[in-house]
Write a protein that holds these residues in place. Structure first.
Motif, PDB file in Angstrom:
ATOM      1  N   UNK A   1      -2.165   9.915  -0.424  1.00  0.00           N
ATOM      2  CA  UNK A   1      -2.366   8.252  -1.080  1.00  0.00           C
ATOM      3  C   UNK A   1      -1.381   7.302  -0.666  1.00  0.00           C
ATOM      4  N   UNK A   2      -1.895   6.442   0.097  1.00  0.00           N
ATOM      5  CA  UNK A   2      -1.270   5.139   0.681  1.00  0.00           C
ATOM      6  C   UNK A   2      -1.812   4.041  -0.124  1.00  0.00           C
ATOM      7  N   UNK A   3      -0.848   3.563  -1.032  1.00  0.00           N
ATOM      8  CA  UNK A   3      -1.297   2.304  -1.705  1.00  0.00           C
ATOM      9  C   UNK A   3      -0.713   0.825  -1.029  1.00  0.00           C
ATOM     10  N   UNK A   4      -0.825  -0.158  -1.393  1.00  0.00           N
ATOM     11  CA  UNK A   4      -0.658  -1.500  -0.517  1.00  0.00           C
ATOM     12  C   UNK A   4       0.564  -1.778  -0.671  1.00  0.00           C
ATOM     13  N   UNK A   5       1.634  -1.313  -1.518  1.00  0.00           N
ATOM     14  CA  UNK A   5       3.089  -1.717  -1.685  1.00  0.00           C
ATOM     15  C   UNK A   5       3.878  -0.528  -0.842  1.00  0.00           C
ATOM     16  N   UNK A   6       3.114   0.475  -0.536  1.00  0.00           N
ATOM     17  CA  UNK A   6       3.770   1.403   0.145  1.00  0.00           C
ATOM     18  C   UNK A   6       5.230   1.745  -0.494  1.00  0.00           C
ATOM     19  N   UNK A   7       5.300   1.964  -1.782  1.00  0.00           N
ATOM     20  CA  UNK A   7       6.794   2.117  -2.618  1.00  0.00           C
ATOM     21  C   UNK A   7       7.339   3.674  -2.158  1.00  0.00           C
ATOM     22  N   UNK A   8       8.610   3.165  -1.503  1.00  0.00           N
ATOM     23  CA  UNK A   8       9.657   4.348  -1.287  1.00  0.00           C
ATOM     24  C   UNK A   8      10.665   4.563  -2.274  1.00  0.00           C
ATOM     25  N   UNK A   9      11.001   5.601  -2.300  1.00  0.00           N
ATOM     26  CA  UNK A   9      12.332   5.817  -3.534  1.00  0.00           C
ATOM     27  C   UNK A   9      13.638   5.284  -2.814  1.00  0.00           C
TER      28      UNK A   9
ATOM     29  N   UNK B   1     -10.309   2.369  -8.882  1.00  0.00           N
ATOM     30  CA  UNK B   1     -10.562   3.605  -9.726  1.00  0.00           C
ATOM     31  C   UNK B   1     -11.274   4.793  -8.977  1.00  0.00           C
ATOM     32  N   UNK B   2     -12.227   4.425  -8.109  1.00  0.00           N
ATOM     33  CA  UNK B   2     -12.675   5.371  -7.363  1.00  0.00           C
ATOM     34  C   UNK B   2     -11.512   6.423  -6.443  1.00  0.00           C
ATOM     35  N   UNK B   3     -10.645   5.601  -5.848  1.00  0.00           N
ATOM     36  CA  UNK B   3      -9.774   6.369  -5.114  1.00  0.00           C
ATOM     37  C   UNK B   3      -8.836   7.328  -6.241  1.00  0.00           C
ATOM     38  N   UNK B   4      -8.515   6.662  -7.348  1.00  0.00           N
ATOM     39  CA  UNK B   4      -7.804   7.743  -8.315  1.00  0.00           C
ATOM     40  C   UNK B   4      -8.493   8.808  -8.782  1.00  0.00           C
ATOM     41  N   UNK B   5      -9.840   8.597  -8.913  1.00  0.00           N
ATOM     42  CA  UNK B   5     -10.870   9.870  -9.335  1.00  0.00           C
ATOM     43  C   UNK B   5     -10.541  10.965  -8.155  1.00  0.00           C
ATOM     44  N   UNK B   6     -10.698  10.466  -6.899  1.00  0.00           N
ATOM     45  CA  UNK B   6     -10.797  11.455  -5.754  1.00  0.00           C
ATOM     46  C   UNK B   6      -9.306  12.109  -5.885  1.00  0.00           C
ATOM     47  N   UNK B   7      -8.146  11.057  -6.213  1.00  0.00           N
ATOM     48  CA  UNK B   7      -6.766  11.731  -6.040  1.00  0.00           C
ATOM     49  C   UNK B   7      -6.557  12.646  -7.168  1.00  0.00           C
TER      50      UNK B   7
END
Length: 215
Positions: free
Chosen positions: A83-91, A45-51
């Protein structure tokens, strides 16, 4: 420098519940700060607020400042925050090069972008991977491409949300080193949130326990 001033987060439903109170921090360009805590303490939630990704039932108070500019009312896409998330989702339908191109500065020519991508893939031990698709890559290779996409988009700050947790131990250590080297080289202020004690080693200052800001 990324600064958080007197950040308080609370849920608005069913009744107001504060879960982070009076959080203050400063991260200089090229530095990494690790924030840790158990699941559910408000790291994401903190990460999302900053982003600039605001959840409907989440209220926040305080100021988010990046290189002297207050970001509270600035849209996500204009904050210059990666923003880099744990799944590192690519297209999945785009090649490695196309995935990295997606967020790069439109002022650069294709030749300039292609040169940057090639040189960074070389540093990542992925020379010749430009035309590969995500389904042909290993977990560690996907993570590196996602990291390069975030960094080559030219962010002034980078937020990492459990980016190493989905990798096996060997991949985790090498990717952690890869991320740190890129952050230092590009002088990006970086905030890492994690529950993994091993991630604390990359923090340039004393890691912050988010539990102490809970009420």
């Amino acid at each position: 420098m990324l600064e958080l001033k007197n950040i308080t987060l609370k849920w608005n439903s069913p009744k107001e519940k504060i879960f982070i109170q009076n959080l203050n921090l400063k991260i200089k360009n090229g530095e990494i700060l690790c924030i840790f805590g158990a699941s559910g303490v408000g790291k994401s939630s903190l990460i999302n607020i900053i982003a600039g990704i605001y959840e409907d039932d989440l209220l926040f108070e305080g100021e988010i400042i990046l290189n002297g500019k207050k970001l509270n009312q600035i849209p996500t896409e204009k904050r210059k925050i990666g923003l880099l998330l744990q799944d590192g989702t690519l297209f999945p339908h785009l090649t490695v090069e196309q995935n990295i191109l997606f967020g790069m500065d439109k002022k650069l020519t294709y030749k300039e972008k292609s040169s940057l991508i090639s040189s960074n893939l070389k540093k990542s031990n992925m020379t010749g991977f430009e035309d590969r698709y995500p389904h042909t890559l290993s977990g560690g290779q996907k993570a590196r491409v996602a990291c390069l996409r975030a960094i080559l988009s030219g962010p002034e700050a980078l937020l990492l949300d459990e980016p190493f947790s989905s990798l096996d131990p060997d991949q985790r250590n090498s990717f952690r080193e890869f991320v740190v080297n890129n952050i230092k080289e590009n002088k990006i202020a970086c905030l890492l949130v994690t529950h993994d004690e091993n991630d604390k080693i990359i923090s340039d200052s004393e890691p912050l326990n988010l539990n102490i800001f809970q009420r």
